[in-house]
Design a protein around this motif. Structure first.
Motif, PDB file in Angstrom:
ATOM      1  N   UNK A 182       0.845  -1.201   0.000  1.00 37.07           N
ATOM      2  CA  UNK A 182       0.000   0.000   0.000  1.00 37.07           C
ATOM      3  C   UNK A 182       0.876   1.245   0.000  1.00 37.07           C
ATOM      4  N   UNK A 183       0.282   2.335  -0.492  1.00 37.13           N
ATOM      5  CA  UNK A 183       1.019   3.595  -0.457  1.00 37.13           C
ATOM      6  C   UNK A 183       0.779   4.227   0.905  1.00 37.13           C
ATOM      7  N   UNK A 184       1.850   4.559   1.582  1.00 36.44           N
ATOM      8  CA  UNK A 184       1.693   5.089   2.927  1.00 36.44           C
ATOM      9  C   UNK A 184       2.947   5.787   3.406  1.00 36.44           C
ATOM     10  N   UNK A 185       3.099   5.809   4.710  1.00 37.97           N
ATOM     11  CA  UNK A 185       4.146   6.616   5.340  1.00 37.97           C
ATOM     12  C   UNK A 185       4.873   5.780   6.387  1.00 37.97           C
ATOM     13  N   UNK A 186       6.160   6.020   6.510  1.00 37.14           N
ATOM     14  CA  UNK A 186       6.953   5.286   7.504  1.00 37.14           C
ATOM     15  C   UNK A 186       7.829   6.292   8.248  1.00 37.14           C
ATOM     16  N   UNK A 187       7.852   6.158   9.564  1.00 43.99           N
ATOM     17  CA  UNK A 187       8.669   7.066  10.377  1.00 43.99           C
ATOM     18  C   UNK A 187       9.632   6.245  11.240  1.00 43.99           C
ATOM     19  N   UNK A 188      10.859   6.742  11.292  1.00 43.90           N
ATOM     20  CA  UNK A 188      11.905   6.109  12.097  1.00 43.90           C
ATOM     21  C   UNK A 188      12.356   7.111  13.153  1.00 43.90           C
ATOM     22  N   UNK A 189      12.560   6.652  14.370  1.00 49.61           N
ATOM     23  CA  UNK A 189      13.212   7.494  15.378  1.00 49.61           C
ATOM     24  C   UNK A 189      14.468   6.745  15.829  1.00 49.61           C
ATOM     25  N   UNK A 190      15.599   7.404  15.678  1.00 51.68           N
ATOM     26  CA  UNK A 190      16.897   6.757  15.931  1.00 51.68           C
ATOM     27  C   UNK A 190      17.014   5.487  15.073  1.00 51.68           C
ATOM     28  N   UNK A 191      17.138   4.315  15.700  1.00 52.54           N
ATOM     29  CA  UNK A 191      17.341   3.112  14.875  1.00 52.54           C
ATOM     30  C   UNK A 191      16.102   2.224  14.773  1.00 52.54           C
ATOM     31  N   UNK A 192      14.919   2.750  15.179  1.00 51.69           N
ATOM     32  CA  UNK A 192      13.719   1.907  15.180  1.00 51.69           C
ATOM     33  C   UNK A 192      12.593   2.501  14.331  1.00 51.69           C
ATOM     34  N   UNK A 193      11.782   1.620  13.771  1.00 58.86           N
ATOM     35  CA  UNK A 193      10.579   2.064  13.063  1.00 58.86           C
ATOM     36  C   UNK A 193       9.525   2.393  14.132  1.00 58.86           C
ATOM     37  N   UNK A 194       8.932   3.588  14.038  1.00 60.67           N
ATOM     38  CA  UNK A 194       7.946   3.968  15.068  1.00 60.67           C
ATOM     39  C   UNK A 194       6.558   4.209  14.487  1.00 60.67           C
ATOM     40  N   UNK A 195       6.432   4.236  13.176  1.00 65.36           N
ATOM     41  CA  UNK A 195       5.123   4.517  12.582  1.00 65.36           C
ATOM     42  C   UNK A 195       5.073   3.955  11.174  1.00 65.36           C
ATOM     43  N   UNK A 196       3.964   3.260  10.860  1.00 60.46           N
ATOM     44  CA  UNK A 196       3.678   2.855   9.473  1.00 60.46           C
ATOM     45  C   UNK A 196       2.181   2.953   9.303  1.00 60.46           C
ATOM     46  N   UNK A 197       1.734   3.683   8.310  1.00 61.40           N
ATOM     47  CA  UNK A 197       0.293   3.779   8.113  1.00 61.40           C
ATOM     48  C   UNK A 197      -0.024   4.389   6.756  1.00 61.40           C
ATOM     49  N   UNK A 198      -1.280   4.171   6.322  1.00 59.36           N
ATOM     50  CA  UNK A 198      -1.738   4.827   5.092  1.00 59.36           C
ATOM     51  C   UNK A 198      -1.920   6.323   5.333  1.00 59.36           C
TER      52      UNK A 198
END
Ligand code: ZN
Length: 497
Positions: A47-63
């Protein structure tokens, strides 16, 4: 009507608010409008969406767009594709590929250039996690990890659990072989050929696995190999030794991965039910001359057992292709290699000295006939892989880079080549991607932090300009590699002229 609209907009507002918890980033990365391609179970639903990383971890994935503030870098992913970092579950990092120790001594600068470039070459092709399946020294682990840009490294301790005088100990001169394989397993039948200083009690499967565990390993490597290339009738583990290695590995929270590429070896290991077989089944022994498009019933039955027990199967098709490449004069001049192999080493391979192993292996043999033999073996390897793929076998991506002193197996490039060979064998692009991500992560018990794009997992991520579920070339269309949250442009990773 107005009232209904008001209620509707309230519902919309509320549902938005549920998803817009604000992220306060201190060292963030935001990749927007990108096609996210990841799986936990082999099924893909991009799906087309958004991904956010803080430091070395993934913290957000969503449409939905995230609500973020603070300090972060933003990458517009429009028209691009994100996958988890790739995992190669079978590499060997020690030594300079294609050189023997005396070559390294003679050309220290070439050796040094290779060692500095090698981790970057893996990253250049998207491999952010490597599992070294040979013996590795603490010094080498420290050296590899001390380099600023290097993939995550996991290993099987200071040596594999080979049986005394069996493969691969047989390659070392007798005066070194026990010293360089500290985790060998004592074999009663070899007692006369084991120096007295090595006590049986220190070399039981239990003692050996304990030592491997204490060296920080994630797996135990063992071998079932009766011989090849001039060696034959090598001692192999008994059923009780292999079963004990498996039980002790599990008791210590380790995975047992075993070398085998013959019908006999795969049958033996399938029967015991080891966790992973570290090579494909391409040595068909008595069936070796059967047509390349038919799978003998005996082999099918072995594969069915592996499928039923979900034993991990590592194709390592580049073992055959990389060795055959030593016959091919054009191999060293292809442009891909210049990105991952330092120029001086690449030139050395073409010299009389650099051709030493090619000469050893092929000497005066008839080139056409040799290609026919390799072609036959590779067709068999591919047929087996296709059968496993069509019948829900557990395929684990692994290259065995390098499978010997073979310049045909180069870091990173060999992985890309392996992916293409899997496709050629008829494995779907979905299964190829799973094999190099979630399947390897689960099989090696690394899936809590690796193998998929999920909140809480390590930010090892690949940004591609082509879709890997539609085009195998996507693995060479890498734009950026995110390594533990750090964004690297692909060009930064290639060989510097
Ligand atoms: Zn290997």
């Amino acid at each position: 009507m107005k009232k209904i609209l008001a209620i509707l907009s309230l519902i919309v507002l509320c549902s938005c608010q549920e998803n817009t918890e604000q992220l306060n980033l201190t060292q963030g990365l935001y990749i927007s409008n990108v096609t996210l391609i990841s799986t936990e179970d082999g099924n893909y639903d991009p799906f087309i969406g958004h991904l956010v990383v803080e430091k070395d971890k993934i913290v957000y994935i969503d449409k939905n767009e995230p609500s973020i503030k603070g300090t972060f870098e933003e990458i517009d992913g429009t028209g691009k594709f994100l996958i988890p970092g790739l995992i190669d579950s079978h590499v060997h990092l020690s030594g300079v590929i294609g050189m023997l120790p005396h070559h390294e001594e003679k050309y220290p600068e070439i050796a040094k250039e290779f060692k500095i470039q090698m981790p970057r070459s893996y990253l250049y092709y998207g491999f952010t996690t490597l599992v070294d399946l040979g013996g590795i020294s603490d010094e080498l682990i420290a050296l590899f990890k001390s380099q600023k840009l290097s993939p995550d490294l996991y290993h099987v301790g200071h040596s594999g659990a080979a049986v005394a005088n069996g493969y691969p100990m047989n390659f070392a001169p007798e005066e070194y072989r026990f010293h360089t394989q500290p985790n060998f397993v004592y074999l009663e039948s070899q007692a006369e050929n084991i120096p007295d200083e090595y006590k049986p009690a220190d070399h039981t499967p239990k003692a050996v696995v304990n030592r491997i565990k204490n060296s920080g390993a994630i797996a135990v490597k063992s071998y079932y190999e009766t011989g090849f290339g001039g060696f034959s009738n090598l001692p192999v583990p008994t059923k009780s030794i292999m079963t004990e290695l498996l039980d002790e590995s599990h008791a210590n929270g380790l995975v047992l991965s075993v070398h085998a590429n013959s019908l006999e070896g795969h049958a033996f290991l399938a029967d015991i039910g080891v966790d992973i077989i570290a090579h494909g089944l391409w040595n068909w022994q008595k069936h070796k001359e059967v047509p390349t498009d038919s799978l003998p019933l005996e082999i099918k039955e072995i594969l069915d057992m592996q499928i039923e027990k979900q034993i991990g199967y590592t194709p390592t098709l580049t073992v055959i292709a990389g060795e055959e490449a030593l016959l091919d004069k054009e191999f060293l001049s292809q442009p891909h290699l210049k990105k991952v192999v330092p120029k001086n080493l690449l030139e050395w391979y073409s010299t009389e000295e650099g051709q030493w192993f090619a000469k050893d292996l092929f000497g005066e043999s008839n080139i056409e006939e040799t290609h026919r033999i390799y072609g036959n073996v590779q067709s068999h390897a591919m047929l087996v892989l296709k059968y496993l793929s069509d019948n829900n076998g557990l395929i684990l991506f692994g290259t065995d880079t390098p499978s010997g002193p073979i310049y045909g197996n180069q870091p990173g490039y060999n992985g890309y080549w392996e992916l293409k060979l899997m496709k050629e064998a008829g494995v779907s692009l979905k299964k190829i991607l799973s094999s190099a991500t979630i399947n390897n992560a689960k099989a090696l018990q690394l899936d809590a932090s690796l193998g998929s794009l999920a909140i809480g997992k390590k930010a090892n991520i690949i940004l591609m300009t082509k879709n890997p579920l539609l085009d195998i070339e996507a693995y060479d269309a890498i734009e950026k590699v995110v390594l533990e949250g750090e964004v690297l442009k692909r060009e930064e990773l290639e060989v510097k002229e």
